[in-house]
Design a protein around this motif. Structure first.
Motif: not given
Ligand SMILES: [Zn+2]
Length: 660
Positions: A512-517, A536-542, A544-552
Motif C-alpha cells: 500500500l502506498r505510504f505504508v512501510g514496515e 476501517a473508515s478514514e476517521e477511525e484510522l486517523l 490511531i497514533h501515527e496514522i496521518g491523512p495520507q496513510v488513512a
C-alpha cells in the motif's frame, strides 16, 4: 607522452581551480576521491622531479584559502591538516613508522570519528569566547566570530576562567538538517548544496550572521592550539578537560591500544556510519601521549603523530551514457542514468536514479553529461549534480515519455505530485515490481524468486497477481526456461514457508502506498486482522497514533478496490496468515516505546518487533503519551524532547530488563 613539466603545471592549475571552487565558492565540481587522485599524481611527479617544485604548488600548502569577505585572523599555532591513509596497508605503515620513531612495541592511540564538516578554531581568554576562525590556509584563517557565536553548542564562556585556550573542532550540519535546508532551497529556487559539509561551510561563511543562526549548525571539539593554564598529559586528558569546561566532545571517541584495536574501531565506525545523524568519512587516529606527540613532531603540512584513516569514497565523477525509464509497482516512471562504470566505495556502479522529471530539470542533467554520483550505504546510487563546465555541446536534454515504455498506456502526472505514472493496472512492469516487493526479504521473504523468474511467470501469465504464487504447481514451473527440477522444488517450498509470515509482513508485502514496515506493524497491532482493517473508515484510522491523512486515504483506497479484495481472498485460500497472533506475553501491554540513537544488540526493527511481541506499542515520534524513550548511542533530538516532555528515558540495558 606529455612532458612531466607540462603535466605538473597542468595538474597545479586544475588543483588550484578545484581548490577555489571547494573552499571559496563552496561548490565543488569533482569528487573528493578524484581530487585526492590528482593531488597524489602531482605529489609523485614532484617527488620524481623535485627541481620543479615551486612554493605556490598546492602540495606546499595546508589547503584552503581565506576569502576576501572576512577579516584575516592568523592562528598562533598553525592549523595543520592530516595525512590520509586510504587503505589498511597505509595505516599499518603509519603505525610502523610511529613505533620505530618512538622505539616501542605498541603505541597507545586515541581514535575519533572523522567528522565531515568545517574545521574551526575558537579562542577563549579568561574563559570567555573572544574570537573564532576557519582554518583558511592553515596559517591565517577567516574571522567568523559573529557567525560562530550563533552556534548553540559553542559556549560563550567556559566553566573555568582558563587564561588562554584555543580550541579546535569541526562545525557540521546533521544529515536531517541538510535535507531540510535543501528542500527549502528547492522551494525557493536556490541552488542546492551537494552534501552536508558544503551546506555547513556555506552556512558558516555567511556575511549575515542571522542566516547562520537560522541553520542548526553544531560543533564537536577535538584539539587545541595555544593553551595557557591547563595541564594535561594526553589527548584523552585534554578532551576530558574540554568536557569539564563545557565544550562538546563527540561521544564515539575512544582510546585504542595498538593497531588491532584501531582497525576494529575503523570497522565499527564504518558499519555505524549510515546510522549516525551526521556524516563521517573515516576515523582520526592520534598518538595519545603528549610527550610522544612532541617527540614525533610535524612535517611542513601535517603532524607525524596523527593520521586520517578514511573510509572508501562515497562520491565519484562519471559520464551519463544513456537514460532509461523504469516502471515501479505503483506505476511510477523513474528515469535511471546508465553511466560509464565507476567504483564507489569498492563497488562498481553503472546505474543511478534520477528520481523524476523535476529533479532532472532542477539539476539540469543531460544525456552525455559528466556528473557527480553518490552511493551511501544501502541507498540506491543517485546523481548529485551535473558538471556544466565539462560539456562540449553534444549533450541532450531529457524528458520522460508520454506513454509507459512497458505497456504503451498513456501516463498521467497528478497535480501536486512529482511522479508521472502509468495507470494501467494490468501493466506487466507494475506486476513484476509488485511481486518483487511482495517476495522481498522484509516482506514474505521468498527465497529463490529472482528477477528472471518473475519476468517469466508474468510473461507466461502464470502469475497475474501475488496470490497466484500460492497456487503454483511443479508442472507450471517445468514449463519455464532455465529452471532445474530441484530449484523448482525449492521455490515451491520457499513459497509454502512464506505462508506463515506474520501478518504485518503480509500487509507490508501488499505494498500500500505510504505504508512501510513500521506502519504495517502499527496497523496490524491495532486491528489484529486484515478483515477488520479492510472495514476501517478514514476517521477511525486517523484516530490511531501515527496514522496521518495520507496513510488513512491510501488504506481506504486499497481496501475499497474490488480487485484487491479478491487478491486478499485468494491469499487466504492459499493458506497465507490473515490473523495477528499476539504472543501470550503481555508484560508490556499498554506501554508505548520510542527509540532514538543506535542500539548495540538490536536493529530498530528488531527492537520494535520485540515491543509488539510483548504486547506493547512502538511509536516513531515522541509525545506526552509515550511511556519510554529508549536512548541508544548518539541519541538525537528525541532525547531533548523526551526530557522536555518528562518522558522516561531508559538505556538499552534497562530496555532489555523490561523485555527479558
Ligand atoms: Zn505501463
Amino acid at each position: 607522452m606529455q612532458n612531466p613539466e607540462e603535466k605538473i603545471k597542468r595538474l597545479r592549475q586544475q588543483l588550484a581551480e578545484h581548490n577555489y571552487r571547494y573552499y571559496v565558492l563552496d561548490d565543488p565540481e569533482i569528487s573528493d576521491a578524484e581530487y585526492d587522485r590528482l593531488m597524489r599524481e602531482l605529489i609523485s611527479l614532484e617527488a620524481a622531479y623535485p627541481q620543479w617544485i615551486t612554493p605556490d604548488s598546492p602540495t606546499q600548502r595546508v589547503g584552503g584559502q581565506a576569502s576576501d569577505a572576512f577579516e584575516p585572523l592568523p592562528h598562533s599555532i598553525a592549523m595543520l591538516s592530516l595525512d590520509n591513509a586510504l587503505e589498511e596497508s597505509e595505516f599499518l605503515e603509519f603505525d610502523e613508522r610511529t613505533r620505530r620513531l618512538l622505539g616501542r612495541e605498541t603505541v597507545d592511540y586515541f581514535c575519533e570519528p572523522k567528522l565531515d564538516g568545517l574545521a574551526v578554531e575558537l579562542i577563549y581568554e579568561n574563559g570567555r569566547f573572544i574570537a573564532g576562525s576557519t582554518r583558511g590556509d592553515g596559517l591565517v584563517g577567516e574571522n567568523i566570530s559573529q557567525n560562530l557565536r550563533t552556534i548553540k553548542t559553542i559556549p560563550l564562556s567556559l566553566f573555568q576562567p582558563i587564561p588562554r585556550l584555543e580550541v579546535r573542532g569541526e562545525v557540521l550540519l546533521s544529515k536531517q538538517a541538510f535535507e531540510k535546508l535543501n528542500r527549502q532551497r528547492q522551494a525557493e529556487d536556490e541552488p542546492l548544496f551537494a552534501n552536508p559539509r558544503n551546506a555547513a561551510a556555506g552556512s558558516l561563511r555567511q556575511l549575515d550572521p542571522q542566516i547562520t543562526a537560522s541553520r542548526p549548525l553544531e560543533i564537536f571539539c577535538y584539539g587545541a592550539g595555544q593553551v595557557i593554564g591547563l595541564d594535561y598529559d594526553s589527548h584523552q586528558q585534554l578532551l576530558q578537560a574540554f568536557k569539564k569546561l563545557g565544550l562538546r566532545i563527540n561521544p564515539l571517541v575512544r582510546p585504542c591500544s595498538g593497531v588491532a584495536e584501531v582497525i576494529r574501531y575503523h570497522r565499527e565506525m564504518s558499519e555505524r556510519r549510515d546510522q549516525l545523524p551526521y556524516e563521517i568519512d573515516g576515523i582520526v587516529v592520534k598518538v595519545n601521549r603528549l610527550a610522544d606527540q612532541e617527540r614525533l613532531g610535524a612535517k611542513t603540512k601535517s603532524p607525524r603523530w596523527a593520521i586520517a584513516y578514511k573510509f572508501p569514497a562515497q562520491q565519484e565523477t562519471t559520464q551519463i551514457l544513456d537514460i532509461i525509464v523504469q516502471v515501479g509497482r505503483t506505476g511510477v516512471l523513474t528515469p535511471v542514468a546508465v553511466m560509464r562504470p565507476v567504483k564507489i566505495g569498492g563497488v562498481e556502479v553503472s546505474r543511478a536514479t534520477l528520481h523524476n522529471q523535476d529533479e532532472i530539470d532542477r539539476k539540469d542533467i543531460r544525456l552525455g553529461d559528466w556528473v557527480l554520483v553518490q552511493r551511501a550505504g544501502d541507498v540506491i546510487p543517485e546523481v548529485v549534480k551535473s558538471i556544466a563546465s565539462r560539456r562540449d555541446g553534444t549533450e541532450k536534454k531529457f524528458t520522460l515519455p508520454e506513454t509507459c515504455p512497458e505497456c504503451g498506456s498513456h501516463t498521467v502526472r497528478p497535480e501536486g505530485e512529482a511522479a508521472q505514472r502509468c495507470i494501467n493496472l494490468a501493466c506487466p512492469a507494475q506486476l513484476r515490481e509488485r511481486i518483487r516487493h511482495f517476495s522481498s526479504k522484509k516482506a514474505m521473504d521468498i527465497d529463490g524468486l529472482g528477477e528472471k523468474l518473475i519476468e517469466q511467470l508474468v510473461e507466461k501469465k502464470l502469475v497475474k497477481d501475488v496470490s497466484d504464487l500460492y497456487f503454483l504447481q511443479e508442472k507450471d514451473l517445468a514449463a519455464l526456461e532455465r529452471i532445474a527440477e530441484k530449484s523448482a522444488k525449492n521455490l515451491l517450498q520457499a513459497i509454502a514457508a512464506s505462508r506463515r509470515r506474520p501478518l504485518d509482513r503480509v500487509l507490508f508485502g501488499l505494498g500500500l502506498r505510504f505504508v512501510g514496515e513500521h506502519l504495517s506493524r502499527v496497523l496490524v497491532n491495532h486491528y489484529g486482522s486484515l478483515d477488520k482493517l479492510a472495514r476501517a473508515s478514514e476517521e477511525e484510522l486517523l484516530n490511531i497514533h501515527e496514522i496521518g491523512p495520507q496513510v488513512a486515504r491510501s488504506v481506504v483506497d486499497f481496501f475499497s478496490t474490488a480487485e484487491n479484495l479478491r487478491i486478499l481472498e485468494r491469499l487466504q485460500k492459499g493458506g497465507v496468515t490473515m490473523q495477528w497472533q499476539p504472543g501470550t506475553d503481555t508484560r508490556l501491554a499498554g506501554k508505548s516505546f520510542c527509540f532514538t540513537g543506535s542500539l548495540q544488540k538490536y536493529s530498530r526493527e528488531q527492537a520494535e518487533a520485540l515491543v509488539i511481541q510483548k504486547g506493547g506499542r512502538a511509536v516513531s515520534s515522541i509525545s506526552t503519551k509515550t511511556d519510554y524513550l529508549v536512548a541508544g548511542e548518539t541519541a538525537g533530538s528525541k532525547l531533548a524532547k523526551a526530557q522536555t516532555l518528562g518522558v522516561k528515558v531508559i538505556t538499552e540495558a534497562e530496555f532489555e530488563q523490561l523485555v527479558r
